[in-house]
Design an enzyme around this catalytic site. Structure first.
Site, mmCIF file in Angstrom:
data_model
loop_
_atom_site.group_PDB
_atom_site.id
_atom_site.type_symbol
_atom_site.label_atom_id
_atom_site.label_comp_id
_atom_site.label_asym_id
_atom_site.label_seq_id
_atom_site.Cartn_x
_atom_site.Cartn_y
_atom_site.Cartn_z
ATOM 1 N N HIS A 69 0.769 -1.115 -0.030
ATOM 2 C CA HIS A 69 -0.023 0.017 -0.018
ATOM 3 C C HIS A 69 0.819 1.145 0.021
ATOM 4 O O HIS A 69 0.346 2.358 -0.298
ATOM 5 C CB HIS A 69 -1.020 -0.249 1.155
ATOM 6 C CG HIS A 69 -1.997 -0.910 1.215
ATOM 7 N ND1 HIS A 69 -3.456 -0.743 0.855
ATOM 8 C CD2 HIS A 69 -1.982 -2.452 1.310
ATOM 9 C CE1 HIS A 69 -4.087 -1.950 0.610
ATOM 10 N NE2 HIS A 69 -3.220 -2.544 1.032
ATOM 11 N N ASP B 56 3.346 9.611 -0.475
ATOM 12 C CA ASP B 56 2.015 8.987 0.222
ATOM 13 C C ASP B 56 2.017 7.762 -1.180
ATOM 14 O O ASP B 56 1.879 8.205 -2.191
ATOM 15 C CB ASP B 56 1.098 9.887 -0.020
ATOM 16 C CG ASP B 56 -0.060 9.201 1.235
ATOM 17 O OD1 ASP B 56 -0.003 8.166 1.549
ATOM 18 O OD2 ASP B 56 -0.656 10.139 1.789
#
Ligand code: ADP
Ligand code: F6P
Length: 498
Positions: A162, A370
């Site tokens: 992720h 991110d």
């Protein structure tokens, strides 16, 4: 032990053991993007979720959550310190996020990482029925695919990261880089958020393990491991439905009144993490206040910053710095009853978050790095009237998809201020045009499309997709599915590595 044909393995379970205000134990939704993405996906699916329940000591027995069986893995206080806080969040996390904070290396942490990964692999081997599909998630569990393949060669194993996967020059710093790569290669399919990450991985595998590797497939012994980009998403329809509810709309109106009926509301919602660029954003906002580009009565900033990994030193320092800065800005620019920043560190339920998204004229999502950033996607999904400006960092995975956002480089203070000004002053037509395009993208590319494309690639055929709930009715995303591997692919991978 009951077994399942679909097993999801993640460090966290979707519910977390936390303390109620009266000191009693209660279960609440776990923080973070992984749970936000996977929980709606598995709901009502006959699957098992293997994970940690958030406390230390013996593993609690949990009831099924929305029809999904919870299988808890225990972490001792030492595992929590050395595996979760140590290797996962003080070595890998900063390293994978451009080393914006210094990664730390301790041999004891690596031992704990191996030990906990072994425990997760054993727990998974127990609950997976013969031939089951096992989907391992994220950087806490990079060794699990390899360990599990040794324990249960009959399983079909997927791994999805992720967070970003760093470029070789950063990853090469890891003392145990070869073991980590080998662990991931235990999977049949290794998924990343972005194509660049898959490229970084292939380069590293070729360099460190000297295996034949392309950006799509890697030859390991007699197997082909496929790799690819599968940008994770959200339950777009669910967020839109929530935001459309009359009580949520009423709550948004009330929030606006409570904020003093400003002309414009800027919102940021982050886990309190040094990767999220909160300090840089506050600095930009404060300079705009100082120059009079932004005026307090006119505009307010609502900063939600949910505390995270609170015992890790870098997170403690960050919190102190943010709170000092919020205090300074409010002291300098606020008025009685009119703070410049409304600063909130509480967890909110989904309806309250949807109301916050509805009230925000500008949503500022400006991480330094991110993997994806689901908050940005949630905001877009919640803007059911096609209005609202998204200010988005180029360094969030989301930027590759939501290119109609007002994109900024959060390392560039002047650029950040300019982006914020542009978003605040944008014409309603421009805002609507951008938002409409982003909403259309997310309606197509939602969490179900993500799962379908991943599972179809893992399956090389498609039968696995049917193991998801029958309520799964979203559109498909075939665009990013690597084609099935064949013997020719192995040859191609071998050739590619020369
Ligand atoms: P990360 O995975 O790094 O935490 P994401 O933006 O991808 O970042 O995901 C964060 C998730 O946590 C989102 O689904 C968001 O709605 C949720 N979240 C963030 N802050 C809060 C909060 N204060 N209360 C409840 N949920 C929150
Ligand atoms: O998105 C990265 C991640 O570590 C996820 O695995 C998790 O959902 C989120 O951040 C929250 O982090 P933590 O599990 O450390 O609270």
């Amino acid at each position: 032990m009951r077994q399942s044909s679909l097993v999801l393995v993640a460090n966290r379970l979707p519910i977390d053991d936390s303390q109620a205000p009266d000191g009693a134990c209660e279960w609440r939704r776990s923080p973070g993007g992984l749970v936000s993405a996977l929980h709606p996906l598995l709901r009502h699916t006959p699957a098992t979720w293997v994970g940690w329940a958030g406390g230390t000591g013996p593993a609690p027995t949990l009831p099924d959550v929305d029809g999904v069986r919870m299988h808890t893995v225990a972490l001792s206080a030492e595992d929590f310190r050395d595996h979760y806080e140590g290797f996962a969040n003080a070595t890998l996390w900063p390293l994978y996020h451009d080393a914006v904070e210094q990664p730390q290396h301790h041999r004891r942490w690596w031992e704990a990482y191996q030990r906990v990964n072994q425990r997760f692999a054993e727990a998974t081997a127990q609950v997976a029925e013969p031939g089951a599909v096992v989907w391992v998630q994220d950087y806490h569990l990079q060794l699990v695919p390899g360990l599990l393949r040794t324990l249960r060669p009959d399983l079909r194993i997927g791994f999805f990261l992720h967070v970003p996967f760093p470029p070789p020059e950063l990853f090469m710093q890891l003392p145990r880089r070869a073991e980590l790569l080998r662990g991931m290669l235990g999977a049949d399919l290794v998924g990343f958020q972005r194509a660049q990450a898959a490229h970084n991985f292939a380069q590293l595998v070729a360099k460190v393990l000297e295996l034949p590797a392309t950006d799509r497939r890697i030859g390991v012994d007699d197997r082909v491991v496929r790799i690819g980009a599968f940008p994770v998403s959200i339950d777009t329809a669910e967020m839109a439905a929530l935001a459309s509810r009359p009580d949520v709309a009423a709550r948004a109106r009330r929030l606006r009144q409570d904020l003093g009926d400003p002309r414009q509301v800027i919102l940021s919602v982050d886990r309190m993490d040094y990767t999220k660029g909160i300090e840089q954003r506050l600095k930009a906002y404060s300079e705009l206040l100082a120059t009079g580009d932004v005026k307090v009565r006119d505009t307010v900033l609502v900063q939600v910053a949910m505390p995270s990994r609170e015992r890790v030193g870098q997170y403690q320092i960050l919190r102190e710095r943010i709170e000092r800065e919020v205090g300074r800005i409010n002291g300098e620019f606020g008025r009685v009853g009119e703070p410049a920043i409304h600063y909130l560190t509480q967890p909110f339920d989904r309806a309250e978050l949807a109301a916050l998204y509805r009230v925000a004229d500008v949503m500022a999502v400006t991480p330094l790095r991110d993997g994806m950033n689901l908050v940005a996607k949630e905001y877009v999904a919640a803007r059911v009237d096609d209005d609202g400006a998204l200010l988005l960092s180029e360094f969030a995975g989301t930027a590759a998809e939501l290119s109609q956002a007002y994109l900024v480089n959060p390392h560039d203070l002047e650029g950040l201020k300019q982006g914020l000004r542009a978003a605040l002053r944008a014409s309603p037509e421009d805002v609507t045009q951008r938002m409409r395009a982003m909403r259309a993208h997310l309606q197509q590319h939602d969490i179900r499309a993500w799962a379908r494309s991943y599972l179809r690639a893992l399956d090389e055929g498609g039968a696995l997709v049917s193991r998801l709930s029958s309520t799964d009715g979203g559109p498909e995303d075939g665009a990013r599915v690597p084609r099935p591997a064949s013997p020719a692919d192995t040859a191609a991978a071998q050739q590619a590595s020369g």
